[in-house]
Design an enzyme around this catalytic site. Structure first.
Site, PDB file in Angstrom:
ATOM      1  N   ARG A   1      -9.899  42.867  72.048  1.00  0.00           N
ATOM      2  CA  ARG A   1     -11.248  43.021  71.837  1.00  0.00           C
ATOM      3  C   ARG A   1     -11.551  41.836  70.572  1.00  0.00           C
ATOM      4  NH1 ARG A   1     -15.241  47.649  69.049  1.00  0.00           N
ATOM      5  NH2 ARG A   1     -14.993  48.349  71.326  1.00  0.00           N
TER       6      ARG A   1
ATOM      7  N   HIS B   1     -18.064  44.259  78.349  1.00  0.00           N
ATOM      8  CA  HIS B   1     -17.626  45.701  77.800  1.00  0.00           C
ATOM      9  C   HIS B   1     -17.065  46.544  79.026  1.00  0.00           C
ATOM     10  CE1 HIS B   1     -15.959  48.459  74.981  1.00  0.00           C
ATOM     11  NE2 HIS B   1     -17.218  48.892  74.284  1.00  0.00           N
TER      12      HIS B   1
ATOM     13  N   GLN C   1     -16.108  50.152  78.864  1.00  0.00           N
ATOM     14  CA  GLN C   1     -17.359  51.301  78.438  1.00  0.00           C
ATOM     15  C   GLN C   1     -17.982  51.742  79.900  1.00  0.00           C
ATOM     16  OE1 GLN C   1     -18.599  52.284  75.097  1.00  0.00           O
ATOM     17  NE2 GLN C   1     -19.895  53.478  76.538  1.00  0.00           N
TER      18      GLN C   1
ATOM     19  N   ASP D   1     -28.442  50.149  73.021  1.00  0.00           N
ATOM     20  CA  ASP D   1     -27.608  49.947  72.307  1.00  0.00           C
ATOM     21  C   ASP D   1     -28.046  49.167  70.960  1.00  0.00           C
ATOM     22  OD1 ASP D   1     -24.960  48.919  71.279  1.00  0.00           O
ATOM     23  OD2 ASP D   1     -25.040  47.091  72.507  1.00  0.00           O
TER      24      ASP D   1
ATOM     25  N   CYS E   1     -23.800  53.633  74.115  1.00  0.00           N
ATOM     26  CA  CYS E   1     -22.343  53.315  73.769  1.00  0.00           C
ATOM     27  C   CYS E   1     -21.728  53.553  72.548  1.00  0.00           C
ATOM     28  CB  CYS E   1     -21.910  51.694  74.242  1.00  0.00           C
ATOM     29  SG  CYS E   1     -22.567  50.669  72.992  1.00  0.00           S
TER      30      CYS E   1
ATOM     31  N   ARG F   1     -14.630  57.746  77.174  1.00  0.00           N
ATOM     32  CA  ARG F   1     -13.605  56.414  76.968  1.00  0.00           C
ATOM     33  C   ARG F   1     -12.117  56.480  77.076  1.00  0.00           C
ATOM     34  NH1 ARG F   1     -15.852  52.364  74.234  1.00  0.00           N
ATOM     35  NH2 ARG F   1     -14.258  51.372  75.249  1.00  0.00           N
TER      36      ARG F   1
END
Ligand code: CP
Ligand code: NVA
Length: 348
Positions: A125, A152, A155, A248, A289, A334
């Site tokens: 990440r 991402h 996700q 988001d 998310c 997730r």
């Protein structure tokens, strides 16, 4: 606890020819994967989730070692990789930006060569997508993208598992992304929706739409899968008939604090409120998310809200806490989806 024989899980993977093609692969962005491969990973996650709830063990990767590199902070992604790793029987090493040499005293290429000698898989990440791509280029083991500025992808698998659980399908649904659509979440949802045939709408000011080349690429993919991409500044037209309203944060990790002022000025009309949810389809769900600024119960949320005289930012607490909100199912998913990615890419 019921133990599932290793042979049975491998047999499940062998039943599907797609899984053969996933072995040893990196998971860097959804553009690298076919529709069938993405749907297979969602289906595998569903199976793994069901089995975990039945108490079935998944320790088929016992003895393997994975490294998790986090140059940005995380709750969900880190925990999902760690728990999924332990569930699969693996040993997990966490490296943060302060405690390792990465990027400061050692290049990404050298780091990749070092980690390849010790680990069977690497999660990364960080900032630019080019960094995770470079890491993968110099690694001989699978590299998984745990979020970059541009994408991402893990996700999106969790989002698709959640949507499929709610609607029993993906193809033909309408997903509306409200807010800053040109960062990791907007980009990745656009790619993912195009791949699986969900009609995607970015509802935001013109300057917040994804990169024009990425839009062009996704238009072609969407056409092949019978879905559409739409970009609109008009909230009412955008959210009409939507099955999923997604948002988001307006300022992402790595962006300077100073941009909050402009973002609030430009994105406030795209905040997800009850009024927005009421304009969508009756069956619409709210997704995010996470983490979300839905109230003032966080340090940053409180500071920004008080500075600008607001009680929440990208989503109201009313919507976030409503029965239409599936954000915590999404968060749990997730783990199941990351488990599927690691299993499919690491199994021999
Ligand atoms: N959604 C997500 O990636 O959360 P974290 O930043 O907590 O990992
Ligand atoms: N766009 C957000 C996503 C967090 C999961 C960020 O990059 O901070």
């Amino acid at each position: 606890m019921i133990k599932k024989d290793k042979f049975e899980i491998i047999k499940y993977l062998e039943k599907n020819k797609i899984s053969e093609n996933l072995k040893g692969r990196d998971f860097l962005k959804l553009l690298d994967f076919s529709t069938e491969e993405i749907l297979f990973l969602v289906e595998l996650s569903e199976q793994l989730k069901k089995e975990k709830k039945q108490g079935i063990s998944h320790r088929v990767l016992q003895g393997k070692n994975i490294a998790l590199i986090f140059e940005k902070t995380s709750t969900r992604t880190r925990c999902a990789f760690e728990v999924a790793g332990y569930d699969l029987g693996m040993n997990v090493t966490y490296l943060d930006s302060q405690g390792s040499q990465i990027g400061k005293k050692e290049s990404i290429a050298d780091t990749a060569s070092v980690l390849t000698g010790m680990f069977d898989g690497i999660e990364y990440r960080g900032y630019g997508q080019s960094i995770v791509e470079e890491l993968a280029e110099h690694s001989k083991v699978p590299v998984w993208n745990g979020l970059t500025d541009e994408f991402h992808p893990t996700q999106i698998l969790a989002d698709f598992l959640t949507i499929n659980e709610k609607f029993g399908t993906l193809k033909g649904l309408k997903l509306v992304y409200m807010g800053d659509s040109r960062f990791n979440m907007g980009n990745s949802l656009m790619v993912g929706c195009a791949k699986v045939g969900i009609n995607f709408v970015a509802c935001c000011p013109k300057q917040y739409v994804p990169d024009k080349n990425l839009i062009e690429t996704c238009q072609k993919i969407a056409e092949q899968n019978g879905s559409t991409l739409e970009f609109t500044e008009d909230v009412e037209a955008g959210v009409k008939d939507a099955n999923v309203i997604y948002t988001d944060v307006w300022v992402s990790m790595g962006e300077p604090f100073e941009v909050w002022q402009t973002r609030i000025n430009e994105l406030l009309p795209y905040k997800v409120t009850q009024q927005v949810m009421d304009m969508a389809n009756e069956n619409a769900v709210f997704m995010h998310c996470l983490p979300a600024y839905h109230d003032k119960n966080t340090k940053i949320g409180k500071e920004i809200c008080e500075k600008f005289g607001l009680d929440s930012l990208e989503v109201s607490d009313e919507v976030f806490s409503s029965s239409k909100s599936v954000v915590f199912e999404e968060a749990e998913n997730r783990m199941h989806t990351i488990k599927a990615v690691m299993l499919a890419t690491l199994i021999k």
